[in-house]
Design a protein around this motif. Structure first.
Motif, PDB file in Angstrom:
ATOM      1  N   UNK A 149      -8.915   8.022  34.872  1.00  0.00           N
ATOM      2  CA  UNK A 149      -8.774   7.724  33.712  1.00  0.00           C
ATOM      3  C   UNK A 149     -10.172   7.512  32.769  1.00  0.00           C
ATOM      4  N   UNK A 150     -11.045   6.817  33.547  1.00  0.00           N
ATOM      5  CA  UNK A 150     -12.542   6.511  32.904  1.00  0.00           C
ATOM      6  C   UNK A 150     -13.134   7.671  32.661  1.00  0.00           C
ATOM      7  N   UNK A 151     -13.070   8.585  33.625  1.00  0.00           N
ATOM      8  CA  UNK A 151     -13.564  10.037  33.702  1.00  0.00           C
ATOM      9  C   UNK A 151     -13.300  10.647  32.328  1.00  0.00           C
ATOM     10  N   UNK A 152     -12.018  10.864  32.167  1.00  0.00           N
ATOM     11  CA  UNK A 152     -11.399  11.510  31.361  1.00  0.00           C
ATOM     12  C   UNK A 152     -11.729  11.000  29.933  1.00  0.00           C
ATOM     13  N   UNK A 153     -11.591   9.553  29.885  1.00  0.00           N
ATOM     14  CA  UNK A 153     -12.000   9.042  28.590  1.00  0.00           C
ATOM     15  C   UNK A 153     -13.328   9.468  28.171  1.00  0.00           C
ATOM     16  N   UNK A 154     -14.452   9.339  29.153  1.00  0.00           N
ATOM     17  CA  UNK A 154     -15.781   9.856  29.007  1.00  0.00           C
ATOM     18  C   UNK A 154     -15.773  11.046  28.494  1.00  0.00           C
ATOM     19  N   UNK A 214      -4.467   3.410  28.331  1.00  0.00           N
ATOM     20  CA  UNK A 214      -4.627   3.433  26.879  1.00  0.00           C
ATOM     21  C   UNK A 214      -6.214   3.413  26.692  1.00  0.00           C
ATOM     22  N   UNK A 215      -6.957   4.185  26.135  1.00  0.00           N
ATOM     23  CA  UNK A 215      -8.384   4.385  25.769  1.00  0.00           C
ATOM     24  C   UNK A 215      -8.602   3.906  24.173  1.00  0.00           C
ATOM     25  N   UNK A 265     -19.339  -0.703  23.117  1.00  0.00           N
ATOM     26  CA  UNK A 265     -18.488  -0.113  24.181  1.00  0.00           C
ATOM     27  C   UNK A 265     -16.936   0.141  23.711  1.00  0.00           C
ATOM     28  N   UNK A 266     -16.548   0.622  24.776  1.00  0.00           N
ATOM     29  CA  UNK A 266     -14.946   0.908  24.652  1.00  0.00           C
ATOM     30  C   UNK A 266     -14.467   0.493  25.695  1.00  0.00           C
TER      31      UNK A 266
END
Length: 174
Positions: free
Chosen positions: A113-118, A6-7, A60-61
């Protein structure tokens, strides 16, 4: 079973405590996440509070992964640059997978997931992170697409006589 990511989750007391437990457990298992073991939850709490304040100030997120039992199993903080010449990339901080889940590929899943969120964030063209040398972390990050772009020798003092390199890694998104 894969983690559920979850972002920008709502930070509840349960989530806060789950991150605190994760950070403590990762540190005590030897994880390079800002502390040297042994630590208690109270040792780690000020670091978490700083991250939560950064989130409240929209600097930040949070990305969080839950395991099949609903427990916090992984986290990363995506932190924006405040310097006006560097707003096109962000920092990835406090990248953690709980020790009970290591070796299952969840670290790769977390970075994906971090790359996708960014990629969902306007104007972000790269992710930058640092890692502690001497643990093989730079090889892991390289295997996930990050490139080493800098190294400061002996910048991290883990203990007297135990200095480690601060390794800077970059993942272009464009």
């Amino acid at each position: 079973m894969p983690l559920t990511f979850t972002f920008d989750p709502v930070v509840t007391p349960d989530l806060r405590d789950g991150i605190l437990d994760l950070w403590t457990d990762v540190t005590n298992a030897g994880g390079a996440v800002g502390f040297v073991p042994p630590v208690t939850r109270e040792d780690v709490r000020p670091g978490l509070v700083r991250q939560l304040v950064s989130m409240a100030e929209e600097r930040s997120r949070l990305l969080v992964g839950h395991d099949e039992e609903g427990r916090v199993a992984a986290t990363a903080f995506l932190t924006f640059n405040t310097h006006h010449l560097m707003t096109h990339w962000l920092w990835l901080y406090t990248v953690m997978v709980h020790p009970r889940h290591q070796g299952k590929g969840y670290g790769r899943d977390l970075l994906a997931a971090a790359e996708e969120s960014a990629r969902t964030l306007d104007g972000i063209e790269a992710i930058r992170l640092t890692c502690r040398g001497g643990l093989g972390l730079e090889r892991f990050y390289a295997s996930c697409g990050y490139k080493e772009v800098g190294r400061v020798p002996d910048a991290i003092r883990v203990a007297p006589g135990d200095d480690r390199d601060d390794v800077v890694m970059l993942l272009p998104l464009t």
